[in-house]
Design a protein around this motif. Structure first.
Motif, PDB file in Angstrom:
ATOM      1  N   LEU A 159     -22.075  32.161 -29.652  1.00 37.49           N
ATOM      2  CA  LEU A 159     -22.508  31.770 -28.307  1.00 37.49           C
ATOM      3  C   LEU A 159     -23.367  30.506 -28.357  1.00 37.49           C
ATOM      4  N   SER A 211     -15.366  29.773 -22.703  1.00 36.00           N
ATOM      5  CA  SER A 211     -15.616  30.995 -21.938  1.00 36.00           C
ATOM      6  C   SER A 211     -16.548  31.903 -22.732  1.00 36.00           C
ATOM      7  N   ARG A 212     -17.556  32.439 -22.069  1.00 35.95           N
ATOM      8  CA  ARG A 212     -18.574  33.208 -22.794  1.00 35.95           C
ATOM      9  C   ARG A 212     -18.484  34.704 -22.507  1.00 35.95           C
ATOM     10  N   ARG A 213     -17.491  35.100 -21.750  1.00 34.40           N
ATOM     11  CA  ARG A 213     -17.359  36.510 -21.383  1.00 34.40           C
ATOM     12  C   ARG A 213     -16.994  37.335 -22.622  1.00 34.40           C
ATOM     13  N   GLY A 224     -13.978  35.234 -23.747  1.00 33.30           N
ATOM     14  CA  GLY A 224     -14.191  34.267 -24.826  1.00 33.30           C
ATOM     15  C   GLY A 224     -14.404  34.927 -26.170  1.00 33.30           C
ATOM     16  N   TYR A 226     -25.520  41.741 -22.891  1.00 32.48           N
ATOM     17  CA  TYR A 226     -24.536  40.659 -22.924  1.00 32.48           C
ATOM     18  C   TYR A 226     -23.549  40.762 -21.764  1.00 32.48           C
TER      19      TYR A 226
END
Ligand code: 8YV
Length: 320
Positions: A302, A2-4, A46, A23
């Motif tokens: 990331l 998850s990149r949140r 994330g 971001y």
């Protein structure tokens, strides 16, 4: 993965703006909205960006099941539960090195201010007292015996600076530092008993809670000075206040306190105490470097799931 990204606690405004604008980061709300926010967004988070002021305790971490990294703006991360992070496989990054010079500079400045009573002298001039009397004599800094609690990067930089003042240096750390030419003391009390100035440069957290207690302060004694640029939790603040008032130690220079931003009212009236508002790393240059390193850690995570400057407790095998 998850990149949140989630901002936890206040950040340097330019960093907060970058996170939101570039971001698409979310900001953890306080108060009544927090539970609903976490129920909605917790599972998608994330990465967290926070500071030593706020951090990520275990109960918050538990509500972020996809969390992969906590990026801490600041070298100190005692407000983040690193054991819980390690158990969950969450990386933690901080911002070492870039702030070492400014924190060490502050330690030296605070020492000089405390012994020479420069801030008190400034108040004397501003009050108009100079016309009536000369300023009381103070204490010399050069040549004083300096003891450093915590000979890490910052402690070492403080030692190097005091060497230039002709000060004999001794230190206490959990372990003797291999190759160091400074005198090692086996305990903080032993160290305090043999120095004129005790400088705290150790990390905070449960391992150093009240490491400097009444016994250590009494060993420092009525001619001794305490300088703290580490964390308020390292010192028994009640004992410190008591000994400052009763003359059990000569003076103190403090950048950090037990419950910031609360400063004990008793200290406000004392001219043998210099009180700073936790500013040791607070220069334009250093805070910009901390901001950049925070973003670099986030970018690296990331990109490949690692960080540039992991904290030792949560460093995966093989990482530098
Ligand atoms: C900052 C600090 O004030 O790096 C640290 O551990 O205490 C300071 O540099 C702090 O991290 C910013 O919130």
């Amino acid at each position: 993965m998850s990149r949140r990204i989630l901002q936890v606690g206040p950040l340097k405004p330019s960093l907060a703006a970058t996170l939101t604008e570039e971001y698409d980061a979310l900001v953890l709300p306080d108060g009544d909205h927090r539970a609903a926010f976490l129920a909605d967004h917790g599972p998608s988070i994330g990465a967290v960006v926070t500071t030593g002021r706020t951090g990520v305790p275990a109960d918050l971490m538990a509500q972020l099941p996809s969390l992969g990294v906590i990026v801490n703006f600041g070298v100190g991360y005692d407000t983040t539960d690193v054991e819980a992070a390690a158990e969950r496989g969450v990386l933690v990054a901080n911002t070492p090195d870039v702030l070492t010079d400014c924190v060490a500079d502050t330690a030296v400045g605070l020492t000089i201010d405390t012994l020479r009573r420069l801030s008190a002298a400034d108040r004397f001039v501003r009050r108009g007292d100079w016309s009536g009397a000369s300023y009381p004599l103070t204490r010399k800094v050069s040549g004083k015996r300096v003891g450093i609690v915590g000979l890490g990067r910052i402690g070492q930089a403080i030692a190097t600076r005091f060497e230039a003042f002709g000060c004999p240096i001794s230190y206490h750390s959990r372990r003797e530092v291999e190759g160091s030419t400074y005198t090692y003391a086996a305990s903080p009390t032993d160290l305090a008993a043999d120095v004129d100035i005790l400088v705290l440069a150790t990390s905070g957290g449960s391992g150093t809670q009240h490491l400097v207690d009444r016994t250590v302060l009494e060993a420092l004694g009525p001619e001794g000075y305490l300088i703290n640029i580490a964390r308020g939790s390292v010192v028994d603040q009640d004992a410190l206040v008591d000994l400052l008032i009763t003359g059990g130690i000569a003076g103190a220079g403090l950048d950090v306190y037990t419950e910031e931003p609360t400063v004990p009212a008793e200290l406000m009236a004392l001219d043998n105490v210099v009180l700073l508002p936790h500013l040791a790393s607070g220069t334009v240059e250093t805070r910009a470097a901390m901001e950049q390193l925070t973003l670099d850690n986030l970018d690296r995570w990331l990109a490949d799931g690692t960080v540039l400057t992991p904290v030792p407790e949560v460093t995966p095998r093989g990482a530098t």
